[in-house]
Design a protein around this motif. Sequence first.
Motif, PDB file in Angstrom:
ATOM      1  N   ILE A   3     106.913  40.440  26.895  1.00 35.48           N
ATOM      2  CA  ILE A   3     108.335  40.079  26.848  1.00 35.48           C
ATOM      3  C   ILE A   3     109.009  40.940  25.782  1.00 35.48           C
ATOM      4  CG2 ILE A   3     109.985  38.231  26.270  1.00 35.48           C
ATOM      5  CD1 ILE A   3     107.873  36.200  27.197  1.00 35.48           C
ATOM      6  N   THR A  10     117.059  41.290  27.644  1.00 31.13           N
ATOM      7  CA  THR A  10     115.693  40.754  27.642  1.00 31.13           C
ATOM      8  C   THR A  10     114.974  41.241  28.894  1.00 31.13           C
ATOM      9  OG1 THR A  10     116.215  38.774  26.364  1.00 31.13           O
ATOM     10  CG2 THR A  10     114.334  38.622  27.843  1.00 31.13           C
ATOM     11  N   ARG A  11     113.707  41.604  28.733  1.00 30.38           N
ATOM     12  CA  ARG A  11     112.883  42.014  29.864  1.00 30.38           C
ATOM     13  C   ARG A  11     111.571  41.238  29.824  1.00 30.38           C
ATOM     14  NH1 ARG A  11     114.113  48.260  28.526  1.00 30.38           N
ATOM     15  NH2 ARG A  11     114.004  47.348  26.466  1.00 30.38           N
ATOM     16  N   VAL A  12     111.167  40.760  30.971  1.00 31.63           N
ATOM     17  CA  VAL A  12     109.912  40.018  31.086  1.00 31.63           C
ATOM     18  C   VAL A  12     109.059  40.726  32.124  1.00 31.63           C
ATOM     19  CG1 VAL A  12     108.842  37.813  31.662  1.00 31.63           C
ATOM     20  CG2 VAL A  12     111.072  37.849  30.502  1.00 31.63           C
ATOM     21  N   VAL A  20     111.488  41.266  35.151  1.00 39.05           N
ATOM     22  CA  VAL A  20     112.713  40.465  35.274  1.00 39.05           C
ATOM     23  C   VAL A  20     113.595  40.808  34.079  1.00 39.05           C
ATOM     24  CG1 VAL A  20     113.665  38.122  35.292  1.00 39.05           C
ATOM     25  CG2 VAL A  20     111.477  38.610  36.436  1.00 39.05           C
ATOM     26  N   ARG A  21     114.877  41.112  34.336  1.00 36.76           N
ATOM     27  CA  ARG A  21     115.801  41.500  33.252  1.00 36.76           C
ATOM     28  C   ARG A  21     116.985  40.553  33.240  1.00 36.76           C
ATOM     29  NH1 ARG A  21     114.542  47.293  32.591  1.00 36.76           N
ATOM     30  NH2 ARG A  21     112.988  47.690  34.181  1.00 36.76           N
ATOM     31  N   PHE A  22     117.437  40.191  32.051  1.00 37.89           N
ATOM     32  CA  PHE A  22     118.670  39.411  31.934  1.00 37.89           C
ATOM     33  C   PHE A  22     119.259  39.610  30.543  1.00 37.89           C
ATOM     34  CE2 PHE A  22     114.996  36.618  31.225  1.00 37.89           C
ATOM     35  CZ  PHE A  22     115.273  36.031  30.000  1.00 37.89           C
ATOM     36  N   LEU A  34     115.422  30.167  29.403  1.00 42.59           N
ATOM     37  CA  LEU A  34     115.450  31.311  30.326  1.00 42.59           C
ATOM     38  C   LEU A  34     114.087  31.997  30.380  1.00 42.59           C
ATOM     39  CD1 LEU A  34     118.915  32.928  29.456  1.00 42.59           C
ATOM     40  CD2 LEU A  34     118.306  31.724  31.572  1.00 42.59           C
ATOM     41  N   LEU A  35     113.454  32.137  29.214  1.00 38.67           N
ATOM     42  CA  LEU A  35     112.140  32.780  29.182  1.00 38.67           C
ATOM     43  C   LEU A  35     111.104  31.941  29.923  1.00 38.67           C
ATOM     44  CD1 LEU A  35     112.061  34.118  25.499  1.00 38.67           C
ATOM     45  CD2 LEU A  35     112.175  35.484  27.591  1.00 38.67           C
ATOM     46  N   ASP A  37     111.629  29.960  32.382  1.00 34.33           N
ATOM     47  CA  ASP A  37     111.866  30.099  33.828  1.00 34.33           C
ATOM     48  C   ASP A  37     111.417  31.456  34.357  1.00 34.33           C
ATOM     49  OD1 ASP A  37     112.940  27.610  33.760  1.00 34.33           O
ATOM     50  OD2 ASP A  37     115.035  28.263  33.819  1.00 34.33           O
ATOM     51  N   ALA A  38     111.490  32.493  33.503  1.00 34.29           N
ATOM     52  CA  ALA A  38     111.194  33.857  33.975  1.00 34.29           C
ATOM     53  C   ALA A  38     109.703  34.135  34.058  1.00 34.29           C
ATOM     54  CB  ALA A  38     111.856  34.881  33.049  1.00 34.29           C
ATOM     55  N   GLN A  40     106.140  33.587  35.382  1.00 33.43           N
ATOM     56  CA  GLN A  40     105.503  32.992  36.556  1.00 33.43           C
ATOM     57  C   GLN A  40     104.070  32.581  36.207  1.00 33.43           C
ATOM     58  OE1 GLN A  40     107.220  32.653  39.506  1.00 33.43           O
ATOM     59  NE2 GLN A  40     108.994  33.488  38.417  1.00 33.43           N
TER      60      GLN A  40
END
Length: 266
Positions: A3, A10-12, A20-22, A34-35, A37-38, A40
């Motif tokens: 992360i 933020t990138r996961v 995943v980026r947000f 948010l982290l 949820d991102a 898996q």
Amino acid sequence: MAIDVGGTRTRVAAEDGTVVRFPTEPDYDRQLALLRDAVQGRPEAVGVSFGGRVTEDGDVRVSLHLRAYEGRPLGRDLAAALGCPVRVAHDATCGLLGEHALGTLRGEDRCGYLTLSTGVGAAVRLGRGEHFVALTTEAGHQLVEGNDRRCGCGQTGCLETLLGGAQLRRRLGRGLEDVDDPRFWQVYAQRVAAGIANFALTAGLEAVAVGGAIAARRAELWPPLRQALADRLTYQAVRVHQAATEDAPLVGARVLAGTPPTSILH
Ligand SMILES: [Zn+2]
């Protein structure tokens, strides 16, 4: 898995390589949600690159661009939320680990990483093979003679006031992605060159990788930067590279998860 919580983005990265980026949420508790949820599934271990200084336990000590995170136990909160061990380090240190493992600093025994992004971060890696130490520095807050601009850190005259994306956005009234004036980038490159030269000479570095969104996206920065460095560094040459990937901190966060804690000075 890895992360990267930057001051802006933020990138996961999952184990299968998907990212995943947000936008980074300025509110700490919303960001944690948010982290959660991102991510898996249940990862075995997580490395986190963070845009600020942390303790060995992953508590946020200082974050000039995420002030609400200061004092919060990011490492422990994520470990509880994700159900696995979590290691956290400054994003410049993670960028350095990433560039040394897979990028332009492979095989270098005395090297550094400078990030030009929301802020200006810097880290140093000294040592050979498995016997090394990587440490965060405050080279982004080195004092520039004649610069009377107040920095978010409280000092006056920091390099970050001249190079950091957040401080320039406030002053220019627009983001650096919208600045196309070649004269601006000429001056910017001169200032980067002086900062890199001081950083490298102080720590005796032989190679420096420059990463972050500004370094990655503003191609016009590089020719005048290389010229300015060649003009200035006539005593001890330093190999200066553009970081191999804008995701160096994310790559490094994955490396961090498998790095001995004694090799990292926060
Ligand atoms: Zn400062």
